[in-house]
Write a protein that holds these residues in place. Structure first.
Motif, short mmCIF file in Angstrom:
data_model
loop_
_atom_site.label_atom_id
_atom_site.label_comp_id
_atom_site.label_asym_id
_atom_site.label_seq_id
_atom_site.Cartn_x
_atom_site.Cartn_y
_atom_site.Cartn_z
N MET A 41 6.65 1.36 -25.89
CA MET A 41 5.86 2.18 -24.98
C MET A 41 5.39 1.47 -23.79
O MET A 41 4.94 0.34 -23.85
N LYS A 42 5.40 2.07 -22.75
CA LYS A 42 5.06 1.53 -21.40
C LYS A 42 3.45 1.21 -21.35
O LYS A 42 2.88 1.89 -21.92
N PRO A 43 3.25 0.31 -20.55
CA PRO A 43 1.71 -0.04 -20.66
C PRO A 43 0.97 1.03 -19.94
O PRO A 43 1.58 1.80 -18.92
N ALA A 44 -0.35 0.88 -20.12
CA ALA A 44 -1.21 1.92 -19.46
C ALA A 44 -2.30 1.12 -18.92
O ALA A 44 -2.97 0.18 -19.48
N ILE A 45 -2.41 1.65 -17.55
CA ILE A 45 -3.43 0.95 -16.72
C ILE A 45 -4.89 1.58 -16.86
O ILE A 45 -4.94 2.94 -16.62
N THR A 46 -5.88 1.11 -16.86
CA THR A 46 -7.17 1.77 -16.72
C THR A 46 -8.05 0.97 -15.69
O THR A 46 -8.04 -0.21 -15.56
N ILE A 47 -8.71 1.75 -14.79
CA ILE A 47 -9.39 1.37 -13.56
C ILE A 47 -10.75 1.98 -13.65
O ILE A 47 -11.17 2.96 -13.83
N GLU A 48 -11.65 0.88 -14.35
CA GLU A 48 -12.96 1.25 -14.71
C GLU A 48 -13.90 1.05 -13.19
O GLU A 48 -13.85 -0.16 -12.77
N TYR A 49 -14.70 1.91 -12.70
CA TYR A 49 -15.41 1.89 -11.44
C TYR A 49 -16.68 2.15 -11.56
O TYR A 49 -17.09 3.23 -12.65
N CYS A 50 -17.66 1.78 -10.74
CA CYS A 50 -19.02 2.13 -10.65
C CYS A 50 -19.10 3.54 -9.68
O CYS A 50 -18.92 3.42 -8.55
N PRO A 51 -19.57 4.70 -10.40
CA PRO A 51 -19.73 5.88 -9.62
C PRO A 51 -21.04 6.00 -9.00
O PRO A 51 -20.81 6.49 -7.79
N LYS A 52 -21.87 5.01 -9.28
CA LYS A 52 -23.25 4.87 -8.39
C LYS A 52 -22.77 4.33 -7.04
O LYS A 52 -23.68 4.34 -6.16
N CYS A 53 -21.89 3.18 -7.09
CA CYS A 53 -21.51 2.52 -6.15
C CYS A 53 -20.74 3.19 -5.07
O CYS A 53 -20.09 2.78 -3.97
N HIS A 54 -20.22 4.61 -5.41
CA HIS A 54 -19.27 5.36 -4.83
C HIS A 54 -17.84 4.69 -4.66
O HIS A 54 -17.41 4.60 -3.60
N TRP A 55 -17.29 4.11 -5.94
CA TRP A 55 -16.06 3.43 -5.68
C TRP A 55 -14.81 4.19 -6.33
O TRP A 55 -13.98 3.77 -6.35
N LEU A 56 -15.25 5.41 -6.37
CA LEU A 56 -14.13 6.34 -6.77
C LEU A 56 -12.92 6.44 -5.64
O LEU A 56 -11.87 6.30 -6.42
N LEU A 57 -13.38 6.52 -4.54
CA LEU A 57 -11.92 6.52 -3.51
C LEU A 57 -11.14 5.58 -3.63
O LEU A 57 -9.86 5.60 -3.56
N ARG A 58 -11.78 4.30 -3.68
CA ARG A 58 -11.12 2.80 -3.78
C ARG A 58 -10.34 3.02 -5.06
O ARG A 58 -9.35 2.58 -4.95
N ALA A 59 -10.83 3.20 -6.25
CA ALA A 59 -10.24 3.40 -7.57
C ALA A 59 -8.75 4.49 -7.32
O ALA A 59 -7.80 4.09 -7.91
N ALA A 60 -9.15 5.49 -6.78
CA ALA A 60 -8.23 6.55 -6.63
C ALA A 60 -6.81 6.20 -5.80
O ALA A 60 -5.80 6.39 -6.11
N TYR A 61 -7.30 5.30 -4.58
CA TYR A 61 -6.25 4.73 -3.52
C TYR A 61 -5.40 3.74 -4.75
O TYR A 61 -4.36 3.52 -4.49
N MET A 62 -6.38 2.96 -5.31
CA MET A 62 -5.38 1.90 -5.88
C MET A 62 -4.64 2.57 -7.01
O MET A 62 -3.52 1.89 -7.14
N ALA A 63 -5.05 3.30 -7.61
CA ALA A 63 -4.21 4.17 -8.74
C ALA A 63 -3.27 4.86 -8.17
O ALA A 63 -1.90 4.79 -8.55
N GLN A 64 -3.20 5.47 -7.02
CA GLN A 64 -1.96 6.03 -6.30
C GLN A 64 -1.18 4.99 -6.05
O GLN A 64 0.17 4.90 -6.05
N GLU A 65 -1.38 3.83 -5.41
CA GLU A 65 -0.39 2.65 -5.01
C GLU A 65 0.13 2.31 -6.35
O GLU A 65 1.43 1.86 -6.29
N LEU A 66 -0.62 1.87 -7.37
CA LEU A 66 0.16 1.42 -8.66
C LEU A 66 1.18 2.48 -9.24
O LEU A 66 2.29 2.07 -9.66
N LEU A 67 0.70 3.86 -9.35
CA LEU A 67 1.67 4.79 -9.74
C LEU A 67 2.84 4.72 -8.89
O LEU A 67 4.09 5.05 -9.40
#
Length: 92
Positions: free
Chosen positions: A1-27
């Motif tokens: 099975m292929k590896p699964a990546i998890t990006i755990e981010y702090c929503p209080k720090c408003h890091w969702l957009l950073r996490a989404a950008y990095m997820a897009q780049e990795l995908l």
């Protein structure tokens, strides 16, 4: 099975957009090499961790900040497909 990546981010720090950008780049970069990228809001303030199959490959607090996307791609590549050429994002 292929590896699964998890990006755990702090929503209080408003890091969702950073996490989404990095997820897009990795995908995009590892399209045939990974199963998924999951974004996971953290319950711990200030947390930003990237894991592959539960193993941490990046922790913001240990690293002392955020990685450049090319650094993150190199970390992921070294685990999921060490022979993959990242082109201009590769270290020389």
């Amino acid at each position: 099975m292929k590896p699964a990546i998890t990006i755990e981010y702090c929503p209080k720090c408003h890091w969702l957009l950073r996490a989404a950008y990095m997820a897009q780049e990795l995908l995009t970069t590892f399209e045939g090499d990974i199963q998924s990228v999951t974004l996971q809001p953290s319950e711990v303030g200030g947390r930003y961790i990237v894991c592959i199959n539960g193993n941490t490959i990046f922790d913001r607090k240990v690293f002392g900040g955020f990685p450049e996307i090319k650094e993150l791609k190199q970390l992921v590549r070294d685990v999921v497909n060490p022979d993959k050429n990242l082109g201009h994002s590769d270290k020389h």
